[in-house]
Design a protein around this motif. Structure first.
Motif, PDB file in Angstrom:
ATOM      1  N   LYS A   1     -45.088 -82.044 -28.395  1.00 65.30           N
ATOM      2  CA  LYS A   1     -44.719 -82.379 -27.018  1.00 65.30           C
ATOM      3  C   LYS A   1     -45.972 -82.844 -26.279  1.00 65.30           C
ATOM      4  CE  LYS A   1     -41.383 -78.641 -27.036  1.00 65.30           C
ATOM      5  NZ  LYS A   1     -41.046 -77.326 -26.489  1.00 65.30           N
ATOM      6  N   HIS A   2     -45.813 -83.864 -25.445  1.00 73.05           N
ATOM      7  CA  HIS A   2     -46.918 -84.364 -24.635  1.00 73.05           C
ATOM      8  C   HIS A   2     -46.571 -84.141 -23.162  1.00 73.05           C
ATOM      9  CE1 HIS A   2     -50.400 -86.743 -23.526  1.00 73.05           C
ATOM     10  NE2 HIS A   2     -49.633 -87.377 -22.648  1.00 73.05           N
TER      11      HIS A   2
ATOM     12  N   LEU B   1     -42.956 -83.154 -18.732  1.00 72.76           N
ATOM     13  CA  LEU B   1     -42.811 -83.482 -20.157  1.00 72.76           C
ATOM     14  C   LEU B   1     -42.596 -84.976 -20.287  1.00 72.76           C
ATOM     15  CD1 LEU B   1     -42.487 -82.532 -23.115  1.00 72.76           C
ATOM     16  CD2 LEU B   1     -40.054 -82.268 -22.638  1.00 72.76           C
TER      17      LEU B   1
ATOM     18  N   ASP C   1     -43.033 -86.843 -23.560  1.00 71.98           N
ATOM     19  CA  ASP C   1     -42.442 -87.247 -24.829  1.00 71.98           C
ATOM     20  C   ASP C   1     -42.342 -86.046 -25.768  1.00 71.98           C
ATOM     21  OD1 ASP C   1     -41.363 -88.976 -26.726  1.00 71.98           O
ATOM     22  OD2 ASP C   1     -43.313 -89.423 -27.606  1.00 71.98           O
ATOM     23  N   VAL C   2     -41.291 -86.062 -26.582  1.00 66.66           N
ATOM     24  CA  VAL C   2     -41.095 -85.063 -27.635  1.00 66.66           C
ATOM     25  C   VAL C   2     -40.895 -85.822 -28.930  1.00 66.66           C
ATOM     26  CG1 VAL C   2     -39.645 -83.202 -28.493  1.00 66.66           C
ATOM     27  CG2 VAL C   2     -40.022 -83.421 -26.051  1.00 66.66           C
TER      28      VAL C   2
ATOM     29  N   ALA D   1     -46.431 -87.415 -30.701  1.00 65.48           N
ATOM     30  CA  ALA D   1     -45.789 -87.805 -29.443  1.00 65.48           C
ATOM     31  C   ALA D   1     -46.583 -88.940 -28.808  1.00 65.48           C
ATOM     32  CB  ALA D   1     -45.722 -86.607 -28.500  1.00 65.48           C
TER      33      ALA D   1
ATOM     34  N   ASP E   1     -51.328 -81.750 -25.135  1.00 58.64           N
ATOM     35  CA  ASP E   1     -50.374 -81.829 -26.243  1.00 58.64           C
ATOM     36  C   ASP E   1     -50.071 -80.418 -26.719  1.00 58.64           C
ATOM     37  OD1 ASP E   1     -50.223 -84.607 -26.321  1.00 58.64           O
ATOM     38  OD2 ASP E   1     -52.039 -84.749 -27.524  1.00 58.64           O
TER      39      ASP E   1
END
Length: 140
Positions: free
Chosen positions: A36-37, A43, A45-46, A52, A71
């Motif tokens: 995860k970013h 949040l 991106d996953v 990510a 991250d």
């Protein structure tokens, strides 16, 4: 009707449960990574199995030496080894039960003795006339 239903449903259930158990073993041994970013507390991106995607703010942070992006990586580990038991690992009573069960199961399938059929080589007499047609007697 019931016998037909049982003959149709039994193979279907057998195949379904076999497939389900095979998938259960497969998914219990597979490991995967969830990345995860976050940009601040949001949040962005996953990703599963890959990295990510980074946000545009991270490019600016690298130039200005500030860090608000982070991250987070979660690793889900599967089983490394499946347990295999041998016959020697069982207790004596369990070994005795298993041996007697296998012995009795094998003896269920002993061959039947040859049946003696006394009229096997007998051929029926030649019919000179058809008696049913001669007397007009037919079973209806």
């Amino acid at each position: 009707m019931f016998l037909y239903f049982c003959s149709v449903i039994k193979p279907f259930l057998h195949k379904s449960f076999s497939t389900l158990l095979a998938l259960l073993v497969l998914f219990s041994t597979v490991s995967f990574t969830i990345e995860k970013h976050f940009c601040g507390d949001i949040l962005v991106d996953v990703a599963l199995f890959t990295e990510a995607e980074k946000c545009e703010m991270e490019v600016l942070e690298i130039k200005q030496n500030k860090t608000c992006c982070k991250d987070v990586t979660n690793v889900v580990e599967g089983q490394d080894e499946l347990k295999f038991s041998s016959f020697e690992d069982l207790e004596f009573e369990q070994q005795q039960f298993l041996a007697s069960y296998v012995y009795s199961y094998i003896n269920l399938f002993e061959g039947l003795p040859n049946l003696i059929i006394p009229h096997k080589d007998y051929s029926p007499p030649n019919l000179v006339t058809d008696i049913q047609v001669l007397h007009d007697t037919f079973l209806i």
